[in-house]
Design a protein around this motif. Sequence first.
Motif, mmCIF file in Angstrom:
data_model
loop_
_atom_site.group_PDB
_atom_site.id
_atom_site.type_symbol
_atom_site.label_atom_id
_atom_site.label_comp_id
_atom_site.label_asym_id
_atom_site.label_seq_id
_atom_site.Cartn_x
_atom_site.Cartn_y
_atom_site.Cartn_z
ATOM 1 N N PRO A 1 1.629 5.194 -0.807
ATOM 2 C CA PRO A 1 0.834 6.422 -0.767
ATOM 3 C C PRO A 1 0.339 6.809 -2.163
ATOM 4 N N ARG B 1 0.836 -1.200 0.000
ATOM 5 C CA ARG B 1 0.000 0.000 0.000
ATOM 6 C C ARG B 1 0.866 1.243 0.000
ATOM 7 N N GLU C 1 6.483 8.075 5.478
ATOM 8 C CA GLU C 1 5.607 8.015 4.313
ATOM 9 C C GLU C 1 4.383 7.135 4.589
ATOM 10 N N PHE C 2 4.560 6.161 5.479
ATOM 11 C CA PHE C 2 3.439 5.263 5.790
ATOM 12 C C PHE C 2 2.248 6.008 6.383
ATOM 13 N N LEU D 1 0.789 8.470 5.098
ATOM 14 C CA LEU D 1 -0.131 8.968 4.071
ATOM 15 C C LEU D 1 -1.312 8.023 3.859
ATOM 16 N N PRO D 2 -1.082 6.728 3.623
ATOM 17 C CA PRO D 2 -2.268 5.863 3.523
ATOM 18 C C PRO D 2 -3.085 5.842 4.810
ATOM 19 N N LEU D 3 -2.420 6.043 5.941
ATOM 20 C CA LEU D 3 -3.182 6.074 7.191
ATOM 21 C C LEU D 3 -4.096 7.289 7.255
ATOM 22 N N LEU E 1 -0.938 7.711 15.639
ATOM 23 C CA LEU E 1 -0.099 7.929 14.460
ATOM 24 C C LEU E 1 -0.772 8.968 13.572
#
Lengths: 781, 343
Positions: A775, A773, B322-323, B325-327, B255
């Motif tokens: 961004p 996953r 960067e992780f 962003l999906p969060l 987070l």
Amino acid sequence: MTGDPGKRGERLPFGIMGAGLATIERRIPNEEPPPLPPNPDLRVIGRNVPRQNGREKVTGAIRYTGDIALQGMLHARILRSTVPSARVLNVDLEAALCHLGVRAAITLAHPGNRVTEYVRYVGMPIAALAAVSPEAAAEALALIRIDMQKLPFVTDMDGAQTASAPHVFAPDVAPNGHPSGFPAPADLPLRGNVRGPTVERRGDVGYGFSTADVIVEGKYRTHVQTHCCMETHGIVADWRDDGLTVYISTQFTAGIRRELADAFGLRLAQVRVIVDGMGGGFGSKSTLGRYGWIAVALSREAHAPVRLILSRAEEQVDSGNRPETSQQLKIGARRDGTLTAIALSSCGSAGVGLGAGVGDMASSLYTCPNFESTHTDVFVNAGPGCAMRAPGNVPGAFSLEQSIDELAEQLGFDPLALRDRIDPSPVRREERRIGALRFDWHRKRRRTGAPGPIKRGVGVAQSHWGAYVQLDSACEVRLMRDGSVEVLSGVQDIGTGITTVLAQTVAEVFGLEARDIVVRIGDTDFPAGPPSYGSRTTASITPPARTAAWHVLQALFRAAGPLLGTMPAKLVARDGFIMAGHDPAKRLRFSDVCADLRTDSISAIASRQDDYGGFGRQYGNAATAQRDLGGVQFAEVTVDTETGVIFVERVLAVHDCGRPMNPLQIESQVHGGVLMGLSFALFEHRVLDPRTGHVLNPNLEAYKFAGARDAPAIEVIVLQNYQASSATDAYGIAEPSIIPTAPAIANAVYNATGVRLRTTPMTPAVVLSALGRRPKAEASS
Amino acid sequence: MKRFAWTQPTSLASAAAFAETTVADAMVALRPDTHAGHGAVLQAGGIDNLDLMKEELLQPNLVISLRAIPGLDKIEKQEASWRIGAGTTLMAVAGHPAVQARFPALATCLNQSGSPQIRAVATLGGNLLQRPRCWYFRSIAFDCLRKGGGHCFAILGENAYHAVFDNEVCAIVHPSSVATVLVALGASVELTGPNGATRRLLLEDFLVRPKQNVRRENDLQPREILTAILLPNPSASVRMAYLRLGEKQAFDWPLVDAAVILELDASSVCRQGVICLGAVAPTPYRPRAAEATLAGKVIDVPTARSAARTALDGAMPLAHNEFKLPLIETVLRRAILRAANPV
Ligand SMILES: Cc1cc2nc3c(=O)[nH]c(=O)nc-3n(C[C@H](O)[C@H](O)[C@H](O)COP(=O)(O)OP(=O)(O)OC[C@H]3O[C@@H](n4cnc5c(N)ncnc54)[C@H](O)[C@@H]3O)c2cc1C
Ligand code: SF4
């Protein structure tokens, strides 16, 4: 040696209760008590007896080392390095010694000495002092002047292996072998920061892989986990002209005494080591440690008791940790599941220490004719690792049990069915069978993927650990004229509950209740006890306790015989009475018989005999039983594939530890193992700043570990696995219970998502990246 | 911890008179080479102050406890707003019936912050004024920009928990998750000076970005006391949700967290949407472009998804975060949907 006149033949229970329990003939030493029947025939042993000092712990009444306050006691502080690598040019204690509150100061870095003039990690002790109050000690510490020449350093294991990496040690001063905990072999080559390899080989892996139908291979990475004992390391040292008394939070009173005698040129009889309440050790409190030496040296210098309790930050940085590892594991198998070859290549880093191996999971758990492993230890500029609950086998299981799962899938086997084929242990076979039923494994595995982002999965993994015994383990039992009973041993209760188990063991012999027995332990004035590491406490100390009690009982019977008009050999002790056979009319109260003793007390000392059937291996004072300790754990997880959050809903832990002495406490141990394993799997990560070498999370907030809300429902099943090996036939449980948790969770995550996580901790960042996953594109614009 | 004097005044005026410095100023004044106690600082629950003092990052000469001042912990209804005393504990705020009924997102957030032990002592005012959790900031070993030093260690260091927006100067994330909700709710702060004069301003304006001043997170002045938080009364058509995501289920910092306030008309069309994201920027972060996409729409999965994606515009992740962003995308999408369709 059937002809040995010092031994007699006895039949003992042998095998698993409920799965073919039988008996076996053993020759046992004459001074050993008669065989103990299986638990259902006992009254105190094998029962859920609540922890003896539980109330004191909950109310705060128990005395930990930090609660010790001696007259005139001084407070010590350690000055620690704030740079990861430097040569110390000068240590100036002058100004600190002029501080009115200071009573002693010592230098630990010695300019001009090739070994000690260097600091090699942030947090390494440079000097220490003792003062009349903690505040004075802190003030004086700031007055110590250090001149040093900073040197290049390296903190990451990969970087440390490159040709250009700064060397953590010059070859002639590098540690050689490991002083404590998990042993590292001595005299291996050192190239740069890389020490080794250690090679283990059997058969021919090249041939093995050539005959394989399926080969799986994966690279696994585990990060540093710290022990996080609730009670930090602490010592109060009291040096007197006539000897040294030390109160210390330790896993091994007898070992500390020996270390102190060696280090300070004292006779064993001049050293006394005491520990009462203990808030956990997990391997980190096995030896005296640098801080312990410092406190004693300061006490000697100041001629006053010295207290040194590590802060949480010191604890996180410089009290040991579970080393990080990197493992490349390759396994070959035939279509029928038979393993043809296992090749493991690993490296690990224990900072400036050694002992970062990955254990014996890959070499020992499954039948495989061809095996090869190479391991190297890598030095980096970070605090030393040390043994931590199941050292080696925790990272070792993480790779092996995932690879076996992968293999099962490729071969089209259920993970349990493959293990049935390749695992020679009848005990784990039974554990898998019982566990699968209770867990509803087969139905849960068949469940098809749910729609939506939250996926659910189940996984299983196994444990393997040696059943350790310490041979120099002794215990004294005393019976008083008023019927009170004391058990005395140097063994320490580090929170596992040996106090209660000793009370049960002795109560069973005398026909009393556990609460009738006074247990005095954790003091080297008593017969030397075993260390509480290597899951060996119960296996080592309960047999001598029972034997000693039995000898005292025989003496009591000799006194009671005439009173009851019966031969002493016909007497039994039960329910608080001494009775002639089973004749209820011919009985006397236990206390009444004691009142008739000729002396105020009678006592006996016994020590640990060899396992009745012999040991598997013996090394020095320690040995392992013929059979290993097993264990199988099942985990059920949910994975939020959009956030990467793994939640472990349920863990079923099926274990064995010989004869279970106290199922309630065993359950508590297994809970601890599962939680620590879960925490290792999902959360724990010591973060080192690559630019400065500082630990960035030396506290229990930024260093994350599982809390109450992260705990799964934990169910524990403990087999009664009789081995006919000793007067109690008990073994340990602490370490086996942590080994399979992380891989069981990882296998469940795979079952849920189809993605294999080969790195700990499995944080959202790690999970999301494994799930691919990335961004969204517009984000980077 | 260094020695300090302690006083517990019983009036606002005397507390303010003692408070010659703010915690932020006292920490900057404490240079690594001086090690001298500095200043008098206010203390409410003490959860954050004590942490800083134990690390010797804060070495005040005098600690002024606010706990004996009457009336600082009142929750009362005013004409167009609710007034919550700054000294009210997080637990008391979360348990107040009016908060639960009118500001459910705030109650949810409070109940997920810290632990019961912390919430029983920590105050709403102290929570808004607590200092950031950046681990370089929290270590005496790093003399970073925010403590008056020369540079930021995080931007090129270990920054997994740091900001993805507005992170060029200093990459802290605002520590208060409560502020995430309060900013979304349009809360104001009431500050009282030594002469009893008060000033009121939007919480959003009270909070300071690194580009404005890297040494403080808010505009609290010496001799000023935060006396209350004012929450405008929401109209009946307002829906709200708060959602947080952390590594652990409790006793952990988010987070990413998100507060969403939607004003819906009778046919469920969104008149106005307010979004506030926490743990992503040095101040609670309002992605205005994303807010704009909600207006005039029925809130369904596609609307929520597109707003959540738009919210990522301008993000500048650092090497290790960067992780997030999906969060952000997930948490915000879910929060929007939850606000529109409360469970
Ligand atoms: C493990 C852990 C987890 C946590 N998780 C969260 C979380 O998820 N979300 C979250 O929001 N917080 C969290 N916190 C932070 C906690 O909520 C705050 O530390 C707490 O709210 C501070 O409030 P206090 O009253 O104790 O403040 P204090 O420590 O007393 O004061 C904090 C600051 O505010 C100043 N101050 C206080 N009151 C006033 C006033 N009335 N006027 C002027 N100045 C004042 C003080 O001078 C000081 O600078 C967590 C804390 C811990 C330890
Ligand atoms: S992010 Fe801010 S607080 Fe953290 S090191 Fe950089 S300047 Fe200091």
